[in-house]
Design a protein around this motif. Structure first.
Motif, short mmCIF file in Angstrom:
data_model
loop_
_atom_site.label_atom_id
_atom_site.label_comp_id
_atom_site.label_asym_id
_atom_site.label_seq_id
_atom_site.Cartn_x
_atom_site.Cartn_y
_atom_site.Cartn_z
N SER A 208 0.76 26.48 -1.07
CA SER A 208 -0.30 27.02 -0.21
C SER A 208 -0.66 26.07 0.93
CB SER A 208 -1.54 27.32 -1.05
OG SER A 208 -2.04 26.12 -1.61
N LYS A 209 0.20 25.07 1.16
CA LYS A 209 0.06 24.11 2.27
C LYS A 209 -1.19 23.22 2.15
CE LYS A 209 3.67 25.69 4.44
NZ LYS A 209 4.91 25.16 4.02
N SER A 210 -1.68 23.01 0.92
CA SER A 210 -2.76 22.06 0.74
C SER A 210 -2.16 20.79 0.13
CB SER A 210 -3.87 22.63 -0.15
OG SER A 210 -3.35 22.92 -1.42
N PRO A 211 -2.58 19.61 0.60
CA PRO A 211 -1.95 18.37 0.14
C PRO A 211 -2.54 17.85 -1.17
CG PRO A 211 -3.53 17.89 1.86
CD PRO A 211 -3.51 19.38 1.70
N ASN A 212 -1.66 17.39 -2.04
CA ASN A 212 -2.06 16.57 -3.18
C ASN A 212 -1.75 15.14 -2.76
OD1 ASN A 212 -2.63 18.86 -4.60
ND2 ASN A 212 -0.78 18.81 -5.83
N MET A 213 -2.67 14.21 -3.03
CA MET A 213 -2.51 12.85 -2.51
C MET A 213 -2.50 11.82 -3.63
SD MET A 213 -4.28 12.92 1.10
CE MET A 213 -5.90 13.45 1.17
N GLY A 214 -1.87 10.70 -3.31
CA GLY A 214 -1.85 9.56 -4.21
C GLY A 214 -2.00 8.30 -3.38
N TYR A 215 -2.68 7.31 -3.95
CA TYR A 215 -2.93 6.07 -3.22
C TYR A 215 -2.86 4.91 -4.21
CZ TYR A 215 -5.53 2.46 -0.70
OH TYR A 215 -5.91 1.29 -0.10
N ALA A 216 -2.24 3.83 -3.79
CA ALA A 216 -2.23 2.60 -4.58
C ALA A 216 -2.11 1.42 -3.63
CB ALA A 216 -1.06 2.60 -5.55
N GLN B 142 0.86 -1.18 0.00
CA GLN B 142 0.00 0.00 0.00
C GLN B 142 0.90 1.23 0.00
OE1 GLN B 142 -3.09 0.24 3.02
NE2 GLN B 142 -3.01 2.46 2.98
N PHE B 143 0.59 2.16 -0.89
CA PHE B 143 1.31 3.43 -0.96
C PHE B 143 0.35 4.57 -0.67
CE2 PHE B 143 2.40 7.14 -3.72
CZ PHE B 143 3.52 7.57 -3.03
N ASP B 144 0.72 5.42 0.27
CA ASP B 144 -0.01 6.65 0.57
C ASP B 144 0.96 7.80 0.36
OD1 ASP B 144 -2.59 5.64 1.58
OD2 ASP B 144 -1.35 4.75 3.16
#
Length: 153
Positions: A76-84, A67-69
């Motif tokens: 601007s301190k907002s998160p971009n996320m990825g999941y697999a 699992q990858f998070d």
């Protein structure tokens, strides 16, 4: 005196040019790299690189549950996320993980003592991750044992 010096210079120069033209003996081929065998106890755990994490569990028969998070913090301190999440095939200490529902994404995991070296072949979009989210990096093992797999946030 000048002639003797010029003659000596010509002899030395011709000797160097013939040496440079001599064929070099063939170099023996390098042996293939030896892959260390990684035990389940060595592979199982949670690995972290900045805020991104890999969770790994050995399933047996050369398979791992992975699992990858991934998180990329914008200016601007907002998160971009990825999941697999899926299964990886391991040979020696190198595992190959292809996230489900992706065609041009391959993530290579190299297990080293206390860490996990990861390379990603494919763009963030090809892997189904948010903008600028990449799995590539050297992850430090922060927890050993069977990890808890979590659903994406």
């Amino acid at each position: 005196m000048k002639r003797a010096f010029l003659l000596l210079l010509c002899v030395v120069n011709s000797g160097l040019s013939t040496v440079a033209q001599d064929p070099q003996p063939p170099t023996p081929p390098k042996p293939p790299p030896k892959h260390q065998v990684v035990t389940a106890a060595q592979a199982n755990g949670v690995y972290r690189y900045y805020q991104s994490e890999f969770r790994v569990l050995a399933l047996g028969h050369n398979k791992l549950k992975v699992q990858f998070d991934g998180i990329y913090m914008t200016v601007s301190k907002s998160p971009n996320m990825g999941y697999a999440m899926g299964e990886a095939i391991i040979e020696g200490n190198i595992a190959t993980f292809k996230p489900p529902d992706t065609e041009r994404c391959e993530i290579t995991l190299v297990f080293l003592p206390g860490k996990l070296k990861v390379t990603q072949d494919g763009s963030d979009a090809a892997c189904g991750f948010g903008h600028n989210v990449y799995a590539t990096g050297t992850y430090r093992k922060i927890r050993s044992g069977k990890p808890r797999f979590e659903s994406p946030p």
